[in-house]
Design an enzyme around this catalytic site. Structure first.
Site, short mmCIF file in Angstrom:
data_model
loop_
_atom_site.label_atom_id
_atom_site.label_comp_id
_atom_site.label_asym_id
_atom_site.label_seq_id
_atom_site.Cartn_x
_atom_site.Cartn_y
_atom_site.Cartn_z
N ASP A 193 0.82 -1.21 0.00
CA ASP A 193 0.00 0.00 0.00
C ASP A 193 0.85 1.26 0.00
O ASP A 193 0.38 2.34 -0.37
CB ASP A 193 -0.93 -0.01 1.23
CG ASP A 193 -1.96 1.09 1.17
OD1 ASP A 193 -2.62 1.24 0.12
OD2 ASP A 193 -2.12 1.82 2.17
N LEU A 274 -8.39 6.23 1.14
CA LEU A 274 -8.34 7.33 0.19
C LEU A 274 -6.99 7.44 -0.51
O LEU A 274 -6.80 8.37 -1.31
CB LEU A 274 -8.64 8.66 0.90
CG LEU A 274 -10.08 8.83 1.41
CD1 LEU A 274 -10.19 10.11 2.24
CD2 LEU A 274 -11.07 8.88 0.25
N ARG A 275 -6.09 6.52 -0.24
CA ARG A 275 -4.77 6.62 -0.84
C ARG A 275 -4.84 6.45 -2.36
O ARG A 275 -4.05 7.04 -3.08
CB ARG A 275 -3.83 5.58 -0.22
CG ARG A 275 -2.37 5.82 -0.55
CD ARG A 275 -1.46 5.07 0.39
NE ARG A 275 -1.36 5.75 1.68
CZ ARG A 275 -1.06 5.16 2.83
NH1 ARG A 275 -0.86 3.85 2.85
NH2 ARG A 275 -0.98 5.84 3.93
N GLY A 276 -5.78 5.66 -2.84
CA GLY A 276 -5.93 5.49 -4.28
C GLY A 276 -6.28 6.80 -4.97
O GLY A 276 -5.69 7.16 -5.99
#
Length: 337
Positions: A193, A274-276
């Site tokens: 991730d 919300l990293r995407g």
């Protein structure tokens, strides 16, 4: 050692683009290149060192402190006031698979301690990689305790060493770059991730391309210095392009309608957190800056969607569809004008 020129690499456009985007905006979060052996993963990543523009650092600082960023100076630079400024190559540091924790974080300088009775910190790889790139080959084989260490430093931007009577902390912000063969093991989800972009690297099936790869590699091995000189003009041009893109990046905008489609794509794919969305937005801006654009378009968003999201999808035991194909299908549904 003469490094194979980045601009001489044949094919592997996705990997080269990902490395360029990460060099323009480090906040993208790094690059993971997965694929079989002999596909040029390590060659491309190590070639980045000779391509990147030089950086300004406090002269003699072992942590490459930026003289114009007072808030992020190490204790020595902060205490001594502004020092002389030196231009140094952007760090691209290899983390060997068998490296010990002391080698990575730094430790007591035993030779000085024994000969002079003085406790002195010997900086490690995390110090050298500050404001640059930290490259881990066979990253999927990295020991768990070293993965935990890297995750802590990557999250905090600071390396803390407290042992052997030492208490040291210094800035350590770097772009994490990893490569590996998925057949030899999976990455831990926490580490996976942390990579902003993930690239599937495969050998070219194009006959003409493979012939050109062999010819260039043979020319390089026969006379590395002459081969590098023959590509110097292309290397300089690409370096200038990176500099222009970095300067232009703050002015690149992303319209609300494009941002909404980026978020909608992540929702449709079921990406966790919300990293995407953040990676997709940053990668699209960097792509626009590299292309000389001032505004992110849907076409630019499409160009960075697969590497930004393919490694963030939940695994479905009943669906063995390739992750890249799943992203492509979702784009067909969501990114429609």
């Amino acid at each position: 050692m003469t490094v194979y020129p980045f601009t001489a690499i044949v094919g592997q456009a996705a990997l080269k683009d990902a490395l360029l985007l990460a060099s323009i905006d480090p906040s993208i979060g790094g690059v993971l290149a997965l694929g079989e052996r002999g596909t040029g993963k390590s060659t491309a990543i190590r070639a980045l060192a000779a391509l990147l523009p030089e950086i300004e650092a406090v002269n003699g600082c072992p942590y490459n402190c930026a003289p114009d960023r007072r808030a992020s100076l190490c204790e020595a630079c902060a205490g001594s006031g502004p020092g002389r400024v030196a231009r140094i190559p952007a760090p691209v540091v290899d983390l060997p698979l068998g490296a010990t924790e002391d080698r990575i974080t730094g430790a007591l300088d035993l030779e000085r301690a024994l000969s002079q009775g003085e406790k002195r910190f010997e900086p490690g790889l995390l110090a050298r990689a500050h404001r640059g790139f930290l490259y881990i080959d066979e990253v999927n084989l990295l020991e768990d305790h070293l993965v935990d260490l890297l995750l802590d430093v990557a999250a905090s931007g600071e390396n803390v060493v407290e042992r052997e009577g030492l208490s040291i902390r210094h800035p350590s912000r770097f772009v994490l770059v990893g490569s590996g063969n998925p057949e030899e093991g999976d990455l831990r989800p926490q580490l996976l991730d942390r990579f902003g972009l993930c690239i599937d690297v495969r050998s070219s099936a194009n006959l003409a391309e493979r012939v050109e790869i062999v010819k260039r590699r043979d020319a390089y091995e026969r006379d590395p210095a002459a081969f590098v000189r023959s590509w110097s003009r292309q290397t300089l041009a690409l370096r200038k392009r990176i500099v222009r893109a970095r300067e232009a990046l703050p002015g690149v905008t992303m319209p609300d309608e494009v941002l909404e489609k980026a978020v909608g794509l992540c929702v449709a794919l079921g990406a966790d957190g919300l990293r995407g969305e953040l990676t997709l937005m940053r990668a699209a801006r960097a792509r626009a800056a590299l292309d000389g654009e001032t505004c992110v378009t849907e076409a630019i968003l499409r160009s960075v969607a697969v590497p930004s999201l393919r490694h963030r999808l939940r695994k479905d035991p009943l669906d063995d569809t390739d992750a890249a194909i799943r992203v492509e299908r979702a784009m067909e549904d969501v990114l429609v004008s």
